[in-house]
Design a protein around this motif. Structure first.
Motif, mmCIF file in Angstrom:
data_model
loop_
_atom_site.group_PDB
_atom_site.id
_atom_site.type_symbol
_atom_site.label_atom_id
_atom_site.label_comp_id
_atom_site.label_asym_id
_atom_site.label_seq_id
_atom_site.Cartn_x
_atom_site.Cartn_y
_atom_site.Cartn_z
ATOM 1 N N LEU D 190 46.925 33.807 11.108
ATOM 2 C CA LEU D 190 48.335 34.133 10.905
ATOM 3 C C LEU D 190 49.168 33.744 12.118
ATOM 4 N N ALA D 194 52.187 31.158 12.208
ATOM 5 C CA ALA D 194 53.526 31.570 12.621
ATOM 6 C C ALA D 194 54.050 30.743 13.785
ATOM 7 N N SER D 216 62.308 34.147 9.799
ATOM 8 C CA SER D 216 61.827 35.011 10.870
ATOM 9 C C SER D 216 60.395 35.454 10.580
ATOM 10 N N HIS D 217 59.593 35.391 11.611
ATOM 11 C CA HIS D 217 58.184 35.690 11.410
ATOM 12 C C HIS D 217 57.793 37.026 11.990
ATOM 13 N N ALA D 219 57.557 40.005 10.904
ATOM 14 C CA ALA D 219 56.594 40.794 10.146
ATOM 15 C C ALA D 219 55.217 40.142 10.170
ATOM 16 N N LEU D 220 55.220 38.812 10.059
ATOM 17 C CA LEU D 220 53.946 38.099 10.068
ATOM 18 C C LEU D 220 53.237 38.297 11.404
ATOM 19 N N ALA D 223 51.746 41.623 11.533
ATOM 20 C CA ALA D 223 50.491 41.677 10.772
ATOM 21 C C ALA D 223 49.374 41.039 11.577
#
Lengths: 186, 528, 100, 499
Positions: D190, D194, D216-217, D219-220, D223
């Motif tokens: 991830l 990203a 926008s990353h 949240a990624l 995670a």
């Protein structure tokens, strides 16, 4: 066309994975995983990862999974009767897992929803992979040899039959805890 | 001798450590005892350098030695003495010699380890009294904890394990609280140097909000109150005292308990005067409860060692009251009473220990009429008990008198009431101590086992006579002792003196209810 | 054209099924196989990202993951054999020699 | 890919930068080679002794080559490996820890009848892996290093392969370790997605805006941070991923337990520092709470769990969970202060923990018959030096002044206070008071409990054991009394890490 291909093999992969979970006998689980791997190999091809698709079939499905199957056969591993205790884990584990799945899927969907991947837009052939391996990724490539040495040593230490069992160890231990040591006799 | 003044404190503190190295090199119990005695005696002699080269006119620190220790944390090796720590250090070295002497025969098991721990304890106690760096102080504070717990746990009596663990955990909890406060203080001021922090707080270079000051005050205070031990924190003390070997009891009562009042005078009063004033009434009340409660419980104790232990709770209450009524006379008396208590209660433990060595019981009922079999012992017993009661001409009288006078004339509200209640404590003390003396020394020699008891040997006479001589000397030559502490105590309480007599009178005439007043001060930020 | 998120969703589903297998299966070998399934899920994510980013790195990463998986399989199966020799069972719930 | 790639030729200085790893691998290979031929001509024990000597010399040479490495600071292999003060600090720590473990193995293995040379080869290989974990700035290398050290440790756990407990411990560790690795790997995937790179410093410089879509990353990345945290949390046995620790620590051979609780744990923390402090620096506000929660959970679960343990190995397992909690407290403080506190605490922790396990593994006797609390009754006076060493290590674990453990805790608490984590500091202080109880109980047993039954005859104390104990004790006291130098190194390492 590409979407159809993707969906067919995605369904195959998920079906294989679910089958892996449903099957009781480990040999069927192993074979289900092989099916998943083949489906994924096709997905890799769709993504233009030629080299990876091939070694997925040859090395992963071909060699590693064969090792699994071989060990299952050697150990003559059978089905394990389901115990009531592990159901408890299901009650706790499943909601957590579902939450996690929703979360992850949601995240990636939110972050990458707009990006489209086209067939043949980007092709990774074996040549560039080799080039990259021996230039940029020289260090990890070399270091993996250490990893394999550890693997070899591990197999030797753990699984090889010993020339002689450590006699005094067993003699002393047997006096204290006979049943735990029974296996050491061979 | 002037060149010695720069290093004398370090010599005093670390001579016992050299003694430990020497102990490791010798074999045989007899040699071990001798080496331990030599080094404690040597430390005592070296420490006598201090009072003779101490300028009594100066209220500041003397014999200062300063080295950078851990520059990354601004931690220094900073030691020095003022009137407060001077006599306590000498008391420590003196009682350590006594401690070695009383363990001469009673410790037969693992002798070498015993004396190593005793010497380590001495270093720790001396370090506590002379450290001027908060980190160093904390280090020594904890160093005293470990050997004491071992002394109780290994060479103690039946319930030694329980007592040792209780002692360790109680004091550890308190000192962790203090560590938190020290770190917070460091966080606020950027230094561990006591002198810098004190000067900065006094001059306004470091500003603590009232709440911060109160929390810091309480953090330090609870750690010290556990050590004193102040009334609700005292439960470890009877256990530790009863189970400890004689030397452990002597040093515990004589020196370790003094670390509490010492810390209060040194840190709570000098660093957080506003919070100290804010809390003083509550603390004095706890001290009064301690006086009465300790005396009453001591009175009904069948176990002699417990009796002496509870008498400590009672006696330490006086010292707390004197400290938190903020008068110079009272503070002088508190310091003097710390010394007295160290000598006389130490002496009482020695006396109890000598009986125990002969009869292996602390039960008061087992004794009686000891004067007939052990007349010399009885003589010393009466002398030291009298000193503890506070008989004029002996040391206890001076300290208690100063405390009473100081409390009575103090500017704080209800000072008269405090003084009167505290004065009853003297009566209580006379009651239980004389009760004990009557039951043990006088009366009929009823128990057949007591008829064959041996009189004191030369070593024991040496121990008791040195303690006895000291009680007399301190009773008669008190000005010599008090001179050295006068300047320090004057500086110590200067902050608390009311700005004008009028305000003091005003405060004394119309005191609002205590609770309401404390709450009001908390909300308004602790200002007067 | 297939959205990247489809691949990632497939990868996440496979990964989660692997986790489920790890938690719920009782047979040690199947538990181990479930871990392989998780790795496969991750591999798909790598390849998909690699394609989306037009970078070769993701592919190389997958290559190394496979290498590692091979070494892990060798050792893991050796451990399983050693356990089987000692205990004669492959039931996770029977692995209770070490408990409070 | 990362910048400044030499097209076709890799200069020799690059190899100097991974010289300790090369040296260790070569010595491990030598051990593997002498095991074969020597088998034909000599008996088992002398053969293993030869291997042990080779391993020890290997560690010393590797330690010496750390200076060579330090003299050639910089990036190597297309920015895969970075030699800076942080790498050097961790290398010294990890290799020295292994050297001590090798010394202890000379005493422990013959006593246990496990005297085979493969042990040393595995140990050295594990150290190679840990070295790469500490020095790599590329996720792929970190992953491979992690796997090398993990796989070697799995095998070492099951080294007593005739013993059901040992193999079971190995299996549990293997399964949960691989499970954790999969999470770690998913997190890497991830992150790669990203950011478009796997180089941590490139990632830190470019942020997470390179990837396609332009969305926008945050949240990624969160995670990914969570997944990586799960993976590393397993390795450092931080709660709530600690459940394997007591079982595995109990079942593994005592010396291996000592190794596991020190080296791999420290290396995993080094990786966590590199990933979270460097690559994910920008999103620290989001992952901070993960560490905050884990710190509190680890301290509380570890200390409460340890209170009721009768088996010393199990007790130290819980204690190591709690100790990981203290490190996590430092971790949450962020910035160079947090990183240096982590480094210093790790150094102190490694010294005192290996020391404690040294005594435990020596006292365990054949088949580890004596690892329960009651077996320690009377140890203190019958074997004064052994008892003294163990008490010093336990005092250090409690956090009594003049020991490394105390100064480590002080540093951690101070850093946490600096970062205004007052609640966390208070919880940590309360926990260290609680922890005093169970450490103290061992000391109470050693010195204050009468021995029951027949006295346990102690195995002969060998020179390597004393050397190992003395060096652990020396480091523990050095870090407690004169910590300045180590503090400076830790600070320098932290600064260069964050550069």
């Amino acid at each position: 066309m590409q979407l159809t291909l993707f969906l067919i093999f995605a369904v195959l992969a998920v079906a294989g994975a679910i089958n892996l979970l449903i099957q009781r006998h480990p040999i069927y689980s192993a074979l289900s995983l092989v099916a998943v791997m083949f489906a994924l190999a096709v997905e890799y091809l769709i993504l233009g990862a030629e080299f990876i698709a091939f070694i997925q079939v040859i090395v992963y499905a071909g060699a590693i999974m064969v090792l699994f199957v071989f060990v299952i056969m050697v150990l003559n591993a059978g089905e394990v009767a389901p115990a009531p205790k592990s159901r408890v884990a299901a009650w706790i584990g499943l909601p957590v897992l579902a939450l996690f799945a929703i979360l992850v899927i949601g995240q990636v969907y939110g972050a990458f929803g707009a990006t489209q991947l086209g067939l043949g837009e980007y092709l990774v052939q074996t040549g560039p992979v080799g080039n990259s391996l021996f230039h940029d990724f020289l260090l990890p490539f070399e270091v993996t040899s250490v990893l394999f040495l550890v693997g070899v040593l591990g197999a030797v230490v753990l699984a090889a039959r010993q020339d002689k069992a450590p006699k005094p160890a067993i003699a002393q231990a047997e006096a204290e805890e006979p049943k735990a040591m029974a296996a050491g006799q061979r | 001798m002037n060149f010695l003044n720069h290093t004398i404190v370090s010599w005093t503190v670390f001579l016992p450590l050299i003694g430990i190295v020497a102990l490791l090199c010798v074999r045989g119990d007899a040699a071990v005892r001798k080496v331990a005695l030599v080094f404690t005696a040597l430390t005592f002699l070296v420490s006598l350098h201090l009072p003779f080269h101490f300028y009594s006119t100066s209220g500041g620190f003397q014999f200062i030695q300063r080295h950078s220790w851990i520059p990354a944390f601004h931690i220094q090796y900073l030691v020095g003495m003022d009137g407060l720590s001077l006599w306590l250090s000498v008391l420590t070295t003196f009682l350590s010699v006594i401690g070695v002497l009383v363990s001469w025969k009673s410790v037969q098991k693992n002798t070498k380890a015993f004396f190593i721990l005793l010497l380590l304890l001495e270093t720790g106690m001396l370090g506590v009294f002379c450290s001027l760096d908060l980190f160093l102080f904390y280090t020594f504070w904890e160093v005293t904890l470990v050997p004491m717990a071992f002394l109780i746990g290994i060479w103690g009596h039946e319930r030694r394990l329980y007592a040792a663990v209780k002692f360790f955990l109680y004091t550890m909890a308190g000192s962790l609280l203090m560590l938190g406060c020290i770190l917070w203080l460091y966080n606020l001021t950027g230094t561990f140097d006591f002198t810098v922090i004190k000067a900065g707080l006094a001059s306004g270079a470091f500003v603590l909000s009232p709440t911060t000051e109160l929390v810091l005050f309480l953090g330090f205070f609870i750690a010290f109150a556990i050590k004193v031990p102040l009334f609700p924190f005292h439960t470890w003390l009877p256990d530790a005292h009863v189970e400890a070997p004689t030397a452990g009891s002597v040093l515990l009562a004589g020196v370790l308990l003094k670390m509490g009042p010492y810390g209060m005078l040194r840190f709570n009063l000098e660093l957080f005067p506003r919070a100290a004033q804010l809390c003083s009434e509550w603390i004095v009340i706890l001290g009064l409860i301690g006086i009465v409660y300790g005396a009453l419980v001591a009175f009904v104790q069948p176990n002699m060692k417990k009796l002496v232990a509870y008498s400590s709770v009672s006696h330490m209450g006086f010292i707390i009251i004197a400290i938190f009524t903020f008068s110079q006379i009272g503070t002088q008396g508190a310091i003097y009473q710390m010394l007295n208590h160290g000598v006389s209660t130490g002496g009482l433990f020695v006396l109890v220990g000598m009986l125990y060595e002969r009869r292996h019981t602390f039960d008061m009922k087992e004794y009686g009429g000891m004067a007939t079999v052990m007349p010399i012992y009885a003589g010393f017993f009466v002398l030291i008990v009298m000193s503890s009661v506070g008989l004029p001409l002996l040391n206890g009288f001076v300290g208690e008198f100063l405390i009473m006078v100081g409390t009575f004339t103090s500017a704080v509200a209800h000072a008269h009431v405090y003084a009167i209640i505290a004065a009853t404590g003297v009566i209580w003390a006379a009651l239980y101590l004389l009760h004990w003396t009557r039951n043990t020394i006088w009366g009929e020699l009823s128990n057949a086992k007591n008829k064959v008891l041996k009189e004191l040997d030369r070593r024991e006479i040496l121990v008791l006579s040195s303690i006895g001589a000291l009680t007399l000397f301190m009773g008669l030559a008190s000005p010599w002792f008090l001179n050295k502490t006068a300047a320090t105590t004057a500086a110590n309480v200067a902050v608390f003196q009311p700005a004008s007599p009028a305000t003091a009178a005003q405060r004394r005439t119309a005191p609002p209810p205590l609770v309401a007043r404390t709450a009001a001060r908390l909300t308004t930020g602790g200002g007067q | 054209m297939v959205p990247l998120s489809y691949y990632l969703a497939l990868s996440a589903i496979l990964f989660c099924l692997g986790v489920a297998g790890f938690i719920f299966k009782q047979d040690i070998i199947t538990v181990f196989i479930s871990i392989e399934l998780m790795l496969n899920g991750v591999n798909l994510a790598f390849v998909a990202f690699s394609h989306a980013l037009r970078q070769i790195d993701g592919n190389i990463f997958v290559f190394f993951v496979m290498v590692v998986a091979a070494a892990e399989a060798a050792v893991g199966l050796a451990i399983i054999i050693a356990v089987m020799r000692n205990r004669n069972t492959l039931d996770v719930d029977q692995m209770t020699k070490l408990r409070d | 890919m990362s910048p400044a790639i030499p097209a076709s030729f890799v200069p020799g200085v690059y190899y100097l930068r991974i010289l300790p790893e090369i040296v260790l691998s070569v010595f491990a290979l030598v051990i593997m080679m002498i095991e074969g031929p020597a088998k034909a001509i000599s008996t088992g024990s002398s053969r293993a002794r030869l291997s042990a000597c080779v391993a020890f010399i290997g560690c010393l040479v590797a330690l010496a080559t750390v200076w060579v490495q330090a003299a050639n600071a910089g990036d190597a292999f297309s920015g895969m490996f970075r030699v800076d003060a942080f790498t050097i600090f961790m290398h010294i720590l990890l290799i020295a820890a292994t050297a001590v473990i090798v010394l202890l193995a000379m005493d422990y293995l013959p006593q246990q009848g496990l005297d085979r040379g493969e042990f040393y080869a595995l140990l050295l290989f594990a150290t190679v892996g840990m070295g790469f974990m500490a020095g790599s700035v590329e996720l792929i290398m970190i992953f491979i290093g992690l796997e090398i050290s993990s796989i070697a440790t799995y095998v070492l756990c099951g080294y007593r392969r005739h013993n059901a407990q040992s193999t079971e411990a190995s299996l549990k560790y293997f399964l949960l370790g691989s499970f954790a690795t999969a999470f770690f790997l998913y997190g890497i995937a991830l992150l790669y997605g990203a950011s478009g790179t796997t180089n941590l410093y490139v990632m830190a410089a470019h942020g997470f805006t390179v990837s396609p879509g332009g969305i926008s990353h945050a949240a990624l990345v969160l995670a990914a941070a969570g997944l990586i945290f799960i993976g590393l949390g397993f390795k450092v046995s931080a709660a709530p991923f600690q459940m394997w620790t007591p079982d595995v620590y109990e079942g593994a051979p005592a010396l291996v337990t000592g190794f596991m609780s020190a080296g791999p744990k420290a290396a995993a923390f080094a990786v966590a520092l590199r990933i979270f402090y460097v690559a994910l620096q920008g999103s620290s506000a989001s992952w901070f709470w993960l560490f905050w929660t884990a710190a509190i959970l680890s301290m509380c679960i570890g200390n409460l769990g340890a209170l009721y343990q009768k088996n010393l190995k199990r007790m130290l397992a819980y204690s190591s969970i709690a100790q990981a909690g203290y490190v996590l407290v430092a971790f949450t403080a962020l910035g160079p202060g947090g990183a240096s506190a982590v480094l210093f605490y790790l150094a102190a922790y490694v010294a005192m923990n290996i020391g404690a396990f040294a005594v435990i593994s020596h006292w365990a006797h054949r088949e580890e018959a004596y690892v329960n609390l009651k077996d320690y009754a009377g140890l203190g006076f019958r074997f004064p030096w052994l008892g003294f060493c163990l008490s010093m290590f336990l005092f250090s674990l409690i956090g009594v002044p003049m020991t490394g453990g105390f100064f480590g805790k002080l540093f951690v608490f101070r850093t946490a206070l600096d970062a205004h984590l007052i609640g966390l500091t208070v919880i940590a202080l309360l926990n260290s008071a609680l922890a005093a109880f169970y450490y103290l109980r061992v000391i109470v047993y050693m010195y204050m409990r009468p021995q029951e039954g027949e006295p346990i005859a102690c195995a002969r104390n060998t020179a390597p054991l004393w050397l190992a104990l003395a060096s652990c004790l020396g480091v523990t006291l050095w870090l407690g009394i004169f910590p300045n130098q180590a503090l400076q190194y830790a600070l320098k390492g932290a600064q260069q890490l964050l550069r």
